[in-house]
Design a protein around this motif. Structure first.
Motif, mmCIF file in Angstrom:
data_model
loop_
_atom_site.group_PDB
_atom_site.id
_atom_site.type_symbol
_atom_site.label_atom_id
_atom_site.label_comp_id
_atom_site.label_asym_id
_atom_site.label_seq_id
_atom_site.Cartn_x
_atom_site.Cartn_y
_atom_site.Cartn_z
ATOM 1 N N ASN A 164 0.844 -1.192 0.000
ATOM 2 C CA ASN A 164 0.000 0.000 0.000
ATOM 3 C C ASN A 164 0.879 1.242 0.000
ATOM 4 N N ASN A 165 0.348 2.292 -0.550
ATOM 5 C CA ASN A 165 0.952 3.573 -0.249
ATOM 6 C C ASN A 165 0.467 3.883 1.155
ATOM 7 N N ILE A 166 1.391 4.196 2.044
ATOM 8 C CA ILE A 166 0.980 4.452 3.423
ATOM 9 C C ILE A 166 -0.096 5.532 3.390
ATOM 10 N N HIS A 167 -1.236 5.183 3.939
ATOM 11 C CA HIS A 167 -2.369 6.092 3.966
ATOM 12 C C HIS A 167 -2.160 7.093 5.097
ATOM 13 N N LYS A 168 -1.969 8.338 4.758
ATOM 14 C CA LYS A 168 -1.824 9.379 5.776
ATOM 15 C C LYS A 168 -3.218 9.858 6.174
ATOM 16 N N PRO A 169 -3.505 9.830 7.457
ATOM 17 C CA PRO A 169 -4.842 10.222 7.892
ATOM 18 C C PRO A 169 -5.106 11.713 7.681
ATOM 19 N N ASN A 170 -6.357 12.037 7.478
ATOM 20 C CA ASN A 170 -6.780 13.434 7.377
ATOM 21 C C ASN A 170 -6.970 14.010 8.777
ATOM 22 N N HIS A 171 -7.248 15.238 8.872
ATOM 23 C CA HIS A 171 -7.565 15.980 10.092
ATOM 24 C C HIS A 171 -6.620 15.674 11.258
ATOM 25 N N THR A 172 -5.305 15.662 10.986
ATOM 26 C CA THR A 172 -4.358 15.379 12.073
ATOM 27 C C THR A 172 -3.630 16.627 12.559
ATOM 28 N N GLU A 173 -3.988 17.789 12.039
ATOM 29 C CA GLU A 173 -3.262 19.000 12.421
ATOM 30 C C GLU A 173 -3.331 19.301 13.911
ATOM 31 N N HIS A 227 -13.991 8.808 14.448
ATOM 32 C CA HIS A 227 -12.968 8.094 13.669
ATOM 33 C C HIS A 227 -11.560 8.213 14.248
ATOM 34 N N TYR A 228 -11.436 8.498 15.524
ATOM 35 C CA TYR A 228 -10.098 8.597 16.117
ATOM 36 C C TYR A 228 -9.408 7.240 16.200
ATOM 37 N N TYR A 229 -10.171 6.177 16.356
ATOM 38 C CA TYR A 229 -9.593 4.831 16.372
ATOM 39 C C TYR A 229 -8.880 4.554 15.053
ATOM 40 N N SER A 230 -9.552 4.831 13.944
ATOM 41 C CA SER A 230 -8.940 4.643 12.618
ATOM 42 C C SER A 230 -7.722 5.539 12.457
ATOM 43 N N THR A 231 -7.825 6.764 12.899
ATOM 44 C CA THR A 231 -6.706 7.705 12.802
ATOM 45 C C THR A 231 -5.520 7.201 13.601
ATOM 46 N N LEU A 232 -5.770 6.706 14.797
ATOM 47 C CA LEU A 232 -4.687 6.155 15.621
ATOM 48 C C LEU A 232 -4.022 4.984 14.904
ATOM 49 N N LEU A 233 -4.804 4.077 14.346
ATOM 50 C CA LEU A 233 -4.231 2.944 13.608
ATOM 51 C C LEU A 233 -3.355 3.428 12.456
ATOM 52 N N GLU A 234 -3.855 4.390 11.701
ATOM 53 C CA GLU A 234 -3.097 4.925 10.564
ATOM 54 C C GLU A 234 -1.797 5.581 11.019
ATOM 55 N N LEU A 235 -1.850 6.330 12.107
ATOM 56 C CA LEU A 235 -0.635 6.962 12.626
ATOM 57 C C LEU A 235 0.349 5.918 13.145
ATOM 58 N N MET A 236 -0.169 4.842 13.706
ATOM 59 C CA MET A 236 0.711 3.787 14.208
ATOM 60 C C MET A 236 1.474 3.133 13.060
ATOM 61 N N TYR A 237 0.771 2.717 12.004
ATOM 62 C CA TYR A 237 1.518 2.059 10.933
ATOM 63 C C TYR A 237 2.340 3.056 10.120
ATOM 64 N N SER A 238 2.051 4.337 10.225
ATOM 65 C CA SER A 238 2.873 5.344 9.548
ATOM 66 C C SER A 238 4.164 5.637 10.302
ATOM 67 N N ASN A 239 4.193 5.313 11.586
ATOM 68 C CA ASN A 239 5.340 5.674 12.428
ATOM 69 C C ASN A 239 6.224 4.502 12.838
ATOM 70 N N PHE A 240 5.895 3.301 12.389
ATOM 71 C CA PHE A 240 6.709 2.135 12.743
ATOM 72 C C PHE A 240 7.117 1.397 11.481
ATOM 73 N N ASP A 241 8.266 0.758 11.557
ATOM 74 C CA ASP A 241 8.862 0.106 10.389
ATOM 75 C C ASP A 241 8.667 -1.414 10.430
ATOM 76 N N PHE A 242 7.419 -1.851 10.543
ATOM 77 C CA PHE A 242 7.121 -3.274 10.488
ATOM 78 C C PHE A 242 6.628 -3.615 9.084
ATOM 79 N N ASN A 243 6.840 -4.854 8.656
ATOM 80 C CA ASN A 243 6.354 -5.296 7.339
ATOM 81 C C ASN A 243 4.920 -5.795 7.389
ATOM 82 N N GLU A 244 4.500 -6.242 8.563
ATOM 83 C CA GLU A 244 3.146 -6.777 8.727
ATOM 84 C C GLU A 244 2.570 -6.282 10.049
#
Length: 182
Positions: free
Chosen positions: A30-39, A130-147
């Motif tokens: 995937n292209n890492i999905h960057k969450p919206n409304h994170t400002e 949708h903060y749960y989804s945002t948290l998940l997206e930020l987590m996989y955007s900030n860690f270098d795991f393959n799965e």
């Protein structure tokens, strides 16, 4: 019969009836999905007990012995902060054995490129945004795991929706009897 034996029997019976929905996110697919409304949002990553205690004192965040044990087992706590208030949190396990109590299953995390996301909670006043989804997206955007693996009870529709909104792929529903997934 002692109450301890009865409680163990109840747990054994319940763990066989529960079903979990498993999902995976592969950043390489995937292209890492960057969450919206994170400002106005910030991700706090807490990796040890000292950081946990400091965070707890600063943000008035309740912790217990389970949190400290998870830190001792190298789990990582990720907390979503909005305007100085904690919104949602979740854990990452990436080393050793991980126990899924709902279905009485131990998973060996034998590589640091695979992790399990678990035990999420969103403060009641922030639910439905949708903060749960945002948290998940930020987590996989900030860690270098393959799965990135995550699961929830099959009856927990809001969690399933949040996981799917965060672009995780559904792998299947599993219970005590069919555990082949990782």
């Amino acid at each position: 019969m002692s109450s301890l034996v009865i409680n163990k029997m109840k747990y054994f019976y319940i763990s066989r009836k529960l079903k979990l929905r498993f999902y995976v996110y592969y950043p390489s697919n995937n292209n890492i999905h960057k969450p919206n409304h994170t400002e106005d949002l910030q991700l706090k990553i807490i990796k040890n007990t000292k950081e946990l205690i400091d965070f707890s004192n600063y943000y008035n965040f309740s912790i217990n012995e389970v949190f400290k044990q998870r830190m001792d087992n190298d789990s990582i706590l990720c907390v979503l902060i909005k305007n100085g208030d904690w919104v949602s949190y979740g854990w990452i396990a990436y080393k050793g054995n991980f126990w899924i109590s709902e279905i009485n299953w131990k998973i060996k995390l034998d590589t640091e490129k695979k992790c399990i996301l678990y035990d999420f909670f969103t403060s009641e006043k922030y639910r439905g945004n949708h903060y749960y989804s945002t948290l998940l997206e930020l987590m996989y955007s900030n860690f270098d795991f393959n799965e990135f693996y995550i699961y929830c009870l099959s009856s927990n529709k809001p969690s399933s929706k949040g996981i799917e909104r965060a672009k995780f792929e559904y792998l299947g529903t599993y219970n005590h009897y069919n555990k082949k997934i990782l």
